[in-house]
Write a protein that holds these residues in place. Sequence first.
Motif, PDB file in Angstrom:
ATOM      1  N   GLU A 192       0.831  -1.206   0.000  1.00  0.00           N
ATOM      2  CA  GLU A 192       0.000   0.000   0.000  1.00  0.00           C
ATOM      3  C   GLU A 192       0.863   1.254   0.000  1.00  0.00           C
ATOM      4  O   GLU A 192       0.586   2.224   0.704  1.00  0.00           O
TER       5      GLU A 192
ATOM      6  N   HIS B 182      -0.837   4.662  -0.624  1.00  0.00           N
ATOM      7  CA  HIS B 182      -1.617   5.073   0.551  1.00  0.00           C
ATOM      8  C   HIS B 182      -0.688   5.561   1.660  1.00  0.00           C
ATOM      9  O   HIS B 182      -0.989   6.553   2.338  1.00  0.00           O
TER      10      HIS B 182
ATOM     11  N   TRP C  85      -1.134   9.159   3.266  1.00  0.00           N
ATOM     12  CA  TRP C  85      -1.522   9.148   4.680  1.00  0.00           C
ATOM     13  C   TRP C  85      -0.505   9.864   5.557  1.00  0.00           C
ATOM     14  O   TRP C  85      -0.842  10.759   6.341  1.00  0.00           O
TER      15      TRP C  85
END
Length: 258
Positions: free
Chosen positions: A148, A151, A155
Motif C-alpha cells: 500500500e 496510501h 496518509w
Amino acid sequence: MTQYGEKLSAFLDGELADDEAREIEQALEQDPTLQAELEELMEADVLAKHEFAEMLDEPVPFELASAIRQASVVEPANDTGAPSRFAGWFAATAAVVALAMTGVGGYYVGSSQTTQVAGAPGWLDDIADYHAVYAAQTRHLVEVPAAEADHIETWLTATVGTDVRIPDLSSSGLTFEGARLLVAAGKPVAQLIFTDADQRVVALCAISTDTPRDGFAEQTINSFQMVSWGGSNANFVIVGDEGRGDLQDIAEDAAVQI
C-alpha cells in the motif's frame, strides 16, 4: 493484565536485565495482548512527556524561584541506590528552574529556553525507544504493508505535515516492508521500515520542523546507530543496528530521493 504486564514498564524504561528483556521480546512476538499493553504504555508515556513539555511553557512564579534559590540541599538518609523511574523527570524540572533563575533574571522561563531544555533528549531518543520495540517484531513489524505504498505516502504526508516519499534503497540491499506512524517530542513522525538480507531492520523517520538541521550528523543512542539531516521543512533520520558501516551511504541516497 498478562503475566508479563508488570515487567512491561521496566522493559520500556530499559531497566530489565538482558535475559529478562529477551524473554519479554520473545513474548511480544507471540502475544498480541501483550503487544497491545506495551503500545498503551508507550502512548501514555508520549502523552505524559507532551503534557510535561507544555508545563515547561508556563512562567515560573517569583515566589517559587526565590524558594528554590534559598532552599538547602538535603542528602537522603537512606539511599538504596535504586533510582526512581521518575528521577529523570525531576532532574529535568530542576534544570529548567535553574535556567529560569540564571538566564532570565530569575523570574520566568522564556519559550526559547524551554524549547532547548524540554527538547534536550530530542526526538531521536524517542525514535530509539520505538526502534528497540519494533525492530524486534516479525509479524507485526509494520502498521501498513509495502503493498500500500501510495496510501502510505498520502496518509503520512497528510498526518505528519511534511512531504513523505518512499525512497528506493535496493542499491543498499534494503527491501521496503511498510510504515508506521509514531509520536516523538509530542509530534507525529513518519517511520518507513526496511530490512536487509539478514532481516536486520533499518528505519527512515521524518518529522516536520521550522528549523531543519544543516548537514548530516551521526550518533549512537541506546545501541542504535543514527544518521540525521534536514530538508526544506523536515528533519530526517536513518536508524539501524550499532556497527553498521553503510548508514551514512543509505542516508545520502535517501536524502537525494526525498
